[in-house]
Write a protein that holds these residues in place. Structure first.
Motif, PDB file in Angstrom:
ATOM      1  N   UNK A  25      41.904  32.574  41.513  1.00 51.17           N
ATOM      2  CA  UNK A  25      41.005  32.872  42.633  1.00 51.17           C
ATOM      3  C   UNK A  25      40.622  31.546  43.263  1.00 51.17           C
ATOM      4  N   UNK A  26      41.431  31.182  44.187  1.00 53.08           N
ATOM      5  CA  UNK A  26      41.332  29.797  44.628  1.00 53.08           C
ATOM      6  C   UNK A  26      40.018  29.473  45.321  1.00 53.08           C
ATOM      7  N   UNK A  27      39.355  30.458  45.892  1.00 53.57           N
ATOM      8  CA  UNK A  27      38.095  30.163  46.581  1.00 53.57           C
ATOM      9  C   UNK A  27      36.958  29.843  45.630  1.00 53.57           C
ATOM     10  N   UNK A  28      37.038  30.346  44.413  1.00 54.14           N
ATOM     11  CA  UNK A  28      35.834  30.414  43.611  1.00 54.14           C
ATOM     12  C   UNK A  28      35.785  29.336  42.547  1.00 54.14           C
ATOM     13  N   UNK A  82      23.950  39.086  31.242  1.00 52.62           N
ATOM     14  CA  UNK A  82      24.776  40.270  31.488  1.00 52.62           C
ATOM     15  C   UNK A  82      24.698  40.686  32.949  1.00 52.62           C
ATOM     16  N   UNK A  88      27.518  41.118  35.813  1.00 51.33           N
ATOM     17  CA  UNK A  88      27.769  42.341  36.571  1.00 51.33           C
ATOM     18  C   UNK A  88      27.797  42.045  38.073  1.00 51.33           C
ATOM     19  N   UNK A 107      28.534  39.183  39.441  1.00 54.24           N
ATOM     20  CA  UNK A 107      29.742  38.390  39.692  1.00 54.24           C
ATOM     21  C   UNK A 107      30.999  39.249  39.705  1.00 54.24           C
ATOM     22  N   UNK A 108      30.945  40.372  38.994  1.00 50.98           N
ATOM     23  CA  UNK A 108      32.126  41.240  38.910  1.00 50.98           C
ATOM     24  C   UNK A 108      32.491  41.832  40.265  1.00 50.98           C
ATOM     25  N   UNK A 109      31.527  41.971  41.168  1.00 49.16           N
ATOM     26  CA  UNK A 109      31.830  42.525  42.497  1.00 49.16           C
ATOM     27  C   UNK A 109      32.838  41.642  43.226  1.00 49.16           C
ATOM     28  N   UNK A 110      32.728  40.351  43.016  1.00 51.73           N
ATOM     29  CA  UNK A 110      33.638  39.390  43.670  1.00 51.73           C
ATOM     30  C   UNK A 110      34.753  38.931  42.742  1.00 51.73           C
ATOM     31  N   UNK A 111      34.743  39.471  41.522  1.00 45.16           N
ATOM     32  CA  UNK A 111      35.716  39.062  40.504  1.00 45.16           C
ATOM     33  C   UNK A 111      35.617  37.561  40.244  1.00 45.16           C
ATOM     34  N   UNK A 112      34.407  37.071  40.319  1.00 39.46           N
ATOM     35  CA  UNK A 112      34.118  35.657  40.115  1.00 39.46           C
ATOM     36  C   UNK A 112      34.289  35.318  38.632  1.00 39.46           C
ATOM     37  N   UNK A 134      31.131  41.518  29.423  1.00 37.16           N
ATOM     38  CA  UNK A 134      31.272  41.451  30.888  1.00 37.16           C
ATOM     39  C   UNK A 134      31.510  40.041  31.391  1.00 37.16           C
ATOM     40  N   UNK A 140      33.949  36.824  31.874  1.00 33.97           N
ATOM     41  CA  UNK A 140      35.400  36.606  31.921  1.00 33.97           C
ATOM     42  C   UNK A 140      35.838  35.954  30.616  1.00 33.97           C
ATOM     43  N   UNK A 171      24.683  33.454  44.927  1.00 30.49           N
ATOM     44  CA  UNK A 171      24.834  32.881  46.270  1.00 30.49           C
ATOM     45  C   UNK A 171      24.154  31.518  46.350  1.00 30.49           C
ATOM     46  N   UNK A 183      38.636  49.415  37.119  1.00 24.76           N
ATOM     47  CA  UNK A 183      37.614  48.358  37.122  1.00 24.76           C
ATOM     48  C   UNK A 183      36.253  48.929  37.520  1.00 24.76           C
ATOM     49  N   UNK A 204      32.690  49.016  35.619  1.00 25.72           N
ATOM     50  CA  UNK A 204      31.435  48.479  36.155  1.00 25.72           C
ATOM     51  C   UNK A 204      30.319  49.520  36.058  1.00 25.72           C
ATOM     52  N   UNK A 247      38.881  42.227  32.716  1.00 25.53           N
ATOM     53  CA  UNK A 247      37.697  41.454  32.288  1.00 25.53           C
ATOM     54  C   UNK A 247      36.463  42.313  32.021  1.00 25.53           C
ATOM     55  N   UNK A 248      36.458  43.553  32.477  1.00 24.40           N
ATOM     56  CA  UNK A 248      35.243  44.368  32.417  1.00 24.40           C
ATOM     57  C   UNK A 248      35.348  45.536  31.449  1.00 24.40           C
ATOM     58  N   UNK A 255      46.364  34.221  46.111  1.00 25.62           N
ATOM     59  CA  UNK A 255      45.331  34.774  46.989  1.00 25.62           C
ATOM     60  C   UNK A 255      44.294  33.736  47.397  1.00 25.62           C
ATOM     61  N   UNK A 256      43.974  33.753  48.680  1.00 21.62           N
ATOM     62  CA  UNK A 256      42.877  32.919  49.202  1.00 21.62           C
ATOM     63  C   UNK A 256      42.096  33.755  50.211  1.00 21.62           C
ATOM     64  N   UNK A 310      35.910  42.478  45.526  1.00 25.21           N
ATOM     65  CA  UNK A 310      37.257  41.925  45.364  1.00 25.21           C
ATOM     66  C   UNK A 310      37.820  42.390  44.028  1.00 25.21           C
ATOM     67  N   UNK A 338      45.665  26.708  45.482  1.00 22.03           N
ATOM     68  CA  UNK A 338      44.282  26.225  45.288  1.00 22.03           C
ATOM     69  C   UNK A 338      44.169  24.736  45.617  1.00 22.03           C
TER      70      UNK A 338
END
Lengths: 384, 384
Positions: free
Chosen positions: A1-4, A17, A21, A23-28, A44, A46, A292, B17, B21, B43-44, B323-324, B341, B384
């Motif tokens: 995940x090159x952005x993160x 925890x 949870x 972070x999981x929305x963005x798969x961070x 939960x 990674x 954020x 996933x 969640x 991961x979840x 992915x980016x 994501x 990346x």
């Protein structure tokens, strides 16, 4: 995940925890350090790493490939965090801010020095010094004694109501003593300050404490306050976070006195019990907001979308052993009730086992739903 | 967690996933079976097991200690599921229902036999049979050809507009051919039926498709329908789930014709793309609802709390590789925008890489926010 960036969290309890949870929305990718895989965050994260977040070497080893490190508890040894910061790892909240906050004496002095209203206090080096001050008639019960470090969830606080409580009920170690504030309400305001300096404040919440466990029992949002008081509460929280220059969340606990004065009680530089309801009730949760903030992303909209009431789910009195959620099915039949369980394998009296947020068209409706759920659910010890 | 059964999910994609969640709120133990740890759910999941959910032995081995097994994709071999059901494992949706639904020919015959309105269709054994019917003048373009099995996300569907498209654009294998319905709107209704027989229906959503990728581009809720039509859509979905006696979620895709008639297009017995918005917009998400249904718990309140617009986040055209997320920071500055994501390491044109739900005071506001986010975010290939 090159952005993160790779994010590390010191501590794998329920706050860790809930950060996972979010972070999981963005798969961070999130790395968590704590004692063992039984901790709430472990399933939960990674990557979950076993170790002691109070141990210098464990923390340094944990962070070797991480870009950003945060905490879920401020009562830690920050020596390793200072070292990481020097090595170029982003550590948020910043280690010197954690040092300031985790010592309640330094924290109170900060308020005084920065013109932030807080309850009157005196610092003492030992229990004996407090005892002497009482004996000399310099200090008169009722008062509240707090240990300068290590207090958490009602630990490290002694309410000294009567002369006879001294010295038996006094706590050991360096401490501060505060007057019993003439309190109308206890409030909390969670505010976020980003690495970019942006600040956003969540709506004020009103807290009620359990009569014996010294833990928040009910939290309601919006607080029943006139607009002026509410505005002053938000402004005070923003003032504190800006003067402290914290990056991340800051939960500001306030007293509203019977004279209408707002006083800062204490702060926590992390997601807070008084922000759990933001998961369902606000446009952005406190957990996402913390992510954020520490990642330097734009802060989310903290608006309340729906009135909420939150209760902590505590282990029932008289029960110690394997966790069983008695009444679970009944609770799920109540509309807009969101129980969160932390997955703790064993319960004990008053242990925080989860929380529950109820929403409704009004605070009264939300609160009635939360109270109904609370009356149904008992967290007891029972073999499977 | 003595209250909770052990749940297994066949498939570790984004739907798996999001089930994980939802389960994380209750700390419910979830086992996931899929090819490798790069899958979105890995991961979840409490436990991720490598294996092929299309392989009989892998599925039997996976389920050996599980109490309840569900799916995130219906295009699987159900032989192992029938075996598990005989062994006493609860398999929801039930294997015979999956067999019925995954063969679009059987599914359509079910509608006819049960008096459920659907588009007119004919079944054919081969591509050549379709070709002969066209040559004989028994079948006239325009029509839609769908393979009876294996269709997913726009695969297995050919839109035959002109005589010249035959035979070149025809798909191989057993298929059904439908008239091009005289469609005003495409709708979807997600409905849940619990193991106890309780049924609850989510608000109707309206779909718009991407012009070339044959994937839903915009989903809005509530749909712009008069109350009568909306009521009929809900009633039709409830009718289908009750007649099929499915346990779990059923996503019912509907056509609203220009004459105001509602026709069932097809159904999916699992969480569905058209229910993603329920995570933020409804009192209960479709994922939690599926868990409640298959665990025999009371179904949650499906009410819409806030208007929503959902878009799929697709890989940009012309980009294949690591992915980016270009424009990510800008997207997060839009209020009430919730990007999800799926953590897919590589992108390719039109691959489903995530989704995004925008909320607002009105559908128009939500949709404008979603469109703004869509114009900012490009999922591209970049090292990346």
């Amino acid at each position: 995940m090159s952005n993160f960036p790779k994010l590390g969290i010191l501590g794998g309890g329920q706050l860790g925890k809930m950060l996972c949870q979010a972070a999981s929305e963005w798969h961070l990718p999130v790395y968590v350090l704590d004692k063992d895989e039984s901790f709430p965050a472990a399933p939960y994260a990674t990557v979950f790493e076993r170790g002691n977040f109070r141990d210098y070497d464990d923390v340094i080893a944990f962070a070797r490939n991480l870009d950003v490190v945060t905490i879920e508890i401020e009562h830690i040894d920050t020596e390793a965090l200072h070292k990481l910061e020097k090595q170029g790892v982003k550590v948020y909240p910043q280690p010197d801010k954690i040092d300031l906050i985790k010592d309640k004496g330094l924290q109170k002095q900060f308020y005084v020095e920065h013109g932030i209203a807080t309850t009157d206090f005196k610092l003492y080096g030992t229990k004996e010094e407090v005892n002497r001050a009482v004996e000399k008639g310099e200090l008169h019960p009722p008062f509240v004694q707090k240990t300068r470090t290590g207090g958490y969830d009602g630990q490290g606080v002694a309410v000294i109501r009567y002369r006879e409580d001294v010295p038996d009920k006094l706590l050991d170690g360096p401490c501060l003593v505060e007057d019993m504030a003439d309190i109308d309400k206890e409030l909390a305001v969670v505010v976020a300050r980003s690495a970019t300096g942006e600040v956003k404040v969540f709506p004020t919440v009103e807290m009620e404490f359990h009569p014996t466990a010294n833990l928040v029992e009910f939290l309601i949002c919006p607080a029943a306050l006139d607009g002026d008081t509410d505005g002053r509460a938000s402004k005070l929280a923003v003032d504190v976070v800006q003067q402290m220059e914290i990056v991340g969340l800051l939960a500001v606990e306030l007293f509203l006195t019977n004279d209408g004065e707002l006083l800062v009680n204490e702060v926590a530089p992390r997601p807070h019990n008084s922000g759990h309801h933001t998961i369902e009730a606000c446009a952005t949760s406190q957990y996402e907001q913390h992510l954020r903030a520490i990642l330097g992303l734009p802060l989310g909209d903290p608006s309340l979308l729906r009135p909420a009431a939150m209760i902590n789910l505590l282990g029932a009195e008289g029960h110690t052993g394997p966790t069983y959620y008695d009444g679970w099915t009944d609770v799920l039949a109540i509309p807009e009730v969101h129980p969160h369980l932390y997955g703790k394998a064993d319960t004990r009296p008053f242990r925080k086992m989860g929380h529950l947020t109820a929403l409704g068209d009004t605070v009264a409706m939300a609160r009635e739903r939360a109270a109904r759920a609370q009356s149904m659910l008992k967290i007891i010890a029972r073999e499977a």
